[in-house]
Design an enzyme around this catalytic site. Structure first.
Site, PDB file in Angstrom:
ATOM      1  N   MET A   1     -12.291   4.145   0.402  1.00 53.30           N
ATOM      2  CA  MET A   1     -12.833   4.430   1.745  1.00 53.30           C
ATOM      3  C   MET A   1     -13.503   5.793   1.662  1.00 53.30           C
ATOM      4  O   MET A   1     -13.028   6.778   2.255  1.00 53.30           O
ATOM      5  CB  MET A   1     -11.692   4.422   2.770  1.00 53.30           C
ATOM      6  CG  MET A   1     -11.194   3.024   3.086  1.00 53.30           C
ATOM      7  SD  MET A   1      -9.561   3.034   3.845  1.00 53.30           S
ATOM      8  CE  MET A   1      -8.546   3.034   2.384  1.00 53.30           C
TER       9      MET A   1
ATOM     10  N   ASP B   1      -6.017  -6.501   5.056  1.00 53.59           N
ATOM     11  CA  ASP B   1      -5.414  -5.158   5.022  1.00 53.59           C
ATOM     12  C   ASP B   1      -5.365  -4.589   6.446  1.00 53.59           C
ATOM     13  O   ASP B   1      -6.408  -4.374   7.062  1.00 53.59           O
ATOM     14  CB  ASP B   1      -6.311  -4.294   4.118  1.00 53.59           C
ATOM     15  CG  ASP B   1      -5.767  -2.909   3.855  1.00 53.59           C
ATOM     16  OD1 ASP B   1      -4.684  -2.575   4.357  1.00 53.59           O
ATOM     17  OD2 ASP B   1      -6.452  -2.159   3.117  1.00 53.59           O
TER      18      ASP B   1
ATOM     19  N   ASP C   1      -4.964   3.424  -1.354  1.00 51.95           N
ATOM     20  CA  ASP C   1      -5.966   3.726  -0.332  1.00 51.95           C
ATOM     21  C   ASP C   1      -6.563   5.106  -0.550  1.00 51.95           C
ATOM     22  O   ASP C   1      -5.891   6.122  -0.357  1.00 51.95           O
ATOM     23  CB  ASP C   1      -5.318   3.643   1.061  1.00 51.95           C
ATOM     24  CG  ASP C   1      -5.048   2.204   1.455  1.00 51.95           C
ATOM     25  OD1 ASP C   1      -6.001   1.407   1.429  1.00 51.95           O
ATOM     26  OD2 ASP C   1      -3.888   1.882   1.769  1.00 51.95           O
TER      27      ASP C   1
ATOM     28  N   MET D   1     -10.813  -6.074   6.564  1.00 46.89           N
ATOM     29  CA  MET D   1     -10.057  -5.017   7.252  1.00 46.89           C
ATOM     30  C   MET D   1      -9.647  -5.553   8.621  1.00 46.89           C
ATOM     31  O   MET D   1     -10.495  -5.870   9.454  1.00 46.89           O
ATOM     32  CB  MET D   1     -10.905  -3.751   7.417  1.00 46.89           C
ATOM     33  CG  MET D   1     -11.133  -2.962   6.132  1.00 46.89           C
ATOM     34  SD  MET D   1      -9.646  -2.582   5.201  1.00 46.89           S
ATOM     35  CE  MET D   1      -8.705  -1.578   6.371  1.00 46.89           C
TER      36      MET D   1
ATOM     37  N   SER E   1       0.852  -1.192   0.000  1.00 43.43           N
ATOM     38  CA  SER E   1       0.000   0.000   0.000  1.00 43.43           C
ATOM     39  C   SER E   1       0.883   1.235   0.000  1.00 43.43           C
ATOM     40  O   SER E   1       1.690   1.435   0.922  1.00 43.43           O
ATOM     41  CB  SER E   1      -0.883   0.028   1.250  1.00 43.43           C
ATOM     42  OG  SER E   1      -1.384   1.347   1.413  1.00 43.43           O
TER      43      SER E   1
ATOM     44  N   HIS F   1      -8.718   0.736  -3.221  1.00 48.15           N
ATOM     45  CA  HIS F   1      -9.562   0.521  -2.035  1.00 48.15           C
ATOM     46  C   HIS F   1     -10.252   1.844  -1.698  1.00 48.15           C
ATOM     47  O   HIS F   1      -9.614   2.769  -1.208  1.00 48.15           O
ATOM     48  CB  HIS F   1      -8.633   0.034  -0.901  1.00 48.15           C
ATOM     49  CG  HIS F   1      -9.293  -0.123   0.427  1.00 48.15           C
ATOM     50  ND1 HIS F   1      -8.560  -0.282   1.590  1.00 48.15           N
ATOM     51  CD2 HIS F   1     -10.598  -0.157   0.801  1.00 48.15           C
ATOM     52  CE1 HIS F   1      -9.398  -0.400   2.615  1.00 48.15           C
ATOM     53  NE2 HIS F   1     -10.632  -0.320   2.168  1.00 48.15           N
TER      54      HIS F   1
ATOM     55  N   MET G   1      -9.075   7.878   0.600  1.00 48.13           N
ATOM     56  CA  MET G   1      -9.803   8.306   1.813  1.00 48.13           C
ATOM     57  C   MET G   1     -10.324   9.724   1.629  1.00 48.13           C
ATOM     58  O   MET G   1      -9.628  10.580   1.073  1.00 48.13           O
ATOM     59  CB  MET G   1      -8.864   8.276   3.020  1.00 48.13           C
ATOM     60  CG  MET G   1      -8.201   6.930   3.237  1.00 48.13           C
ATOM     61  SD  MET G   1      -7.256   6.921   4.751  1.00 48.13           S
ATOM     62  CE  MET G   1      -6.414   5.337   4.607  1.00 48.13           C
TER      63      MET G   1
ATOM     64  N   HIS H   1      -1.490  -1.495  -4.010  1.00 46.87           N
ATOM     65  CA  HIS H   1      -2.737  -1.169  -3.306  1.00 46.87           C
ATOM     66  C   HIS H   1      -2.794   0.342  -3.089  1.00 46.87           C
ATOM     67  O   HIS H   1      -1.838   0.950  -2.607  1.00 46.87           O
ATOM     68  CB  HIS H   1      -2.734  -1.915  -1.973  1.00 46.87           C
ATOM     69  CG  HIS H   1      -3.982  -1.790  -1.164  1.00 46.87           C
ATOM     70  ND1 HIS H   1      -5.084  -2.597  -1.355  1.00 46.87           N
ATOM     71  CD2 HIS H   1      -4.303  -0.961  -0.139  1.00 46.87           C
ATOM     72  CE1 HIS H   1      -6.026  -2.273  -0.472  1.00 46.87           C
ATOM     73  NE2 HIS H   1      -5.582  -1.268   0.279  1.00 46.87           N
TER      74      HIS H   1
HETATM   75  C1  DX5 Z   1      -5.939   1.463   6.204  1.00 41.34           C
HETATM   76  C2  DX5 Z   1      -5.520   1.125   4.793  1.00 41.34           C
HETATM   77  C3  DX5 Z   1      -4.376   0.162   4.671  1.00 41.34           C
HETATM   78  C4  DX5 Z   1      -3.093   0.640   5.258  1.00 41.34           C
HETATM   79  C5  DX5 Z   1      -2.391  -0.550   5.810  1.00 41.34           C
HETATM   80  O1  DX5 Z   1      -7.114   2.203   6.160  1.00 41.34           O
HETATM   81  O2  DX5 Z   1      -6.594   0.539   4.099  1.00 41.34           O
HETATM   82  O3  DX5 Z   1      -4.182  -0.244   3.337  1.00 41.34           O
HETATM   83  O4  DX5 Z   1      -2.257   1.259   4.353  1.00 41.34           O
HETATM   84  O5  DX5 Z   1      -1.300  -0.086   6.501  1.00 41.34           O
HETATM   85  P1  DX5 Z   1      -0.434  -0.971   7.468  1.00 41.34           P
HETATM   86  O6  DX5 Z   1       0.120  -2.103   6.654  1.00 41.34           O
HETATM   87  O7  DX5 Z   1       0.577  -0.025   7.951  1.00 41.34           O
HETATM   88  O8  DX5 Z   1      -1.352  -1.467   8.555  1.00 41.34           O
HETATM   89 ZN    ZN Z   2      -6.343  -0.451   2.039  1.00 37.62          ZN
END
Ligand code: DX5
Ligand code: ZN
Length: 219
Positions: free
Chosen positions: A67, A174, A34, A136, A7, A65, A36, A32
């Site tokens: 969010m 994740d 993320d 998650m 990620s 992903h 947000m 990956h």
């Molecule tokens: C959290 C994200 C993850 C995050 C994971 O909301 O969806 O993808 O980057 O990070 P680590 O591996 O540091 O837990």
């Molecule tokens: Zn993620």
């Protein structure tokens, strides 16, 4: 074979091309991303423009992903930016079936995910439809949080469903994945590992991906 999906949430964005290059040279399988929105989750990251930039830096599949609230409004934008897999949160989709059908109509993979406190059996009606379920194992919003061990039961549940119903969706996890937690979740049936902070630790990206791979050797 288990896939590794770094990620870039934990990347140094002032060095993104070099860091993506290190991922390209490693044994990583996917990237990956993320997304947000500061609404569904209490953090803001980046949108389709950055995904489009990453698309130019790598030929690896881009695992997006979402969010974000109202994901339906943005699926086209992420598709056009080059997403190969789009995953939506159960909690953000009023008409989940329609959303997943729409993603699939674009000829890309459709994934669904759920917060740690959302029961996994709520996904039963869509297991036939999805290409991937993302578990998650932390609350979404931030990298570097502690793995929630109770989430391993969700992996076992999904793995059993796959066998029982002869389905072949991927099971991704994740949050808090490192060489200690990776073998535990793979044991329960997870076949895609997302890892952020572990991969980018000390900027030793290739080495860290290798140690993650070694921790699940032979799987
Ligand atoms: C959290 C994200 C993850 C995050 C994971 O909301 O969806 O993808 O980057 O990070 P680590 O591996 O540091 O837990
Ligand atoms: Zn993620």
């Amino acid at each position: 074979m288990v896939k590794i999906a770094p990620s870039i949430l934990s990347a140094d964005f002032s060095k993104l091309p070099e860091q993506i290059d290190a991922i390209n040279k490693s044994s990583a399988d996917w990237i990956h991303l993320d997304i947000m929105d500061g609404n569904f989750v209490p953090n803001i990251t980046f949108g389709p423009l950055v995904v489009k930039g990453v698309r130019k830096l790598s030929s690896l599949p881009l695992d997006v992903h979402l969010m974000i609230a109202n994901p339906d409004d943005y699926i086209d934008d992420f598709y056009k930016a080059g997403a190969d897999i789009i995953t939506v949160h159960y909690e953000t989709c009023t008409h989940l079936w329609r959303t997943l059908e729409y993603i699939k109509s674009l000829n890309i993979k459709a994934g669904v995910t759920l917060n740690p406190a959302t029961p996994v059996n709520l996904l039963d009606p869509v297991l036939d439809l999805v290409d991937m379920v993302l578990i998650m194992s932390v609350e979404p919003g931030f990298g570097g949080q502690k793995f929630i061990p109770e989430m391993m039961e969700k992996a076992a549940y999904l793995h059993n469903k796959k066998i029982e119903k002869k389905l072949n969706f991927d099971i991704e996890i994740d949050g808090g994945i490192d060489p200690e937690t990776a073998p535990l979740v793979v044991e329960k049936g997870v076949n895609i590992l997302v890892a952020g902070s572990f991969v980018f630790k000390n900027n030793q990206i290739e080495q860290n991906i290798k140690s993650l791979r070694d921790s699940i050797s032979g799987r």
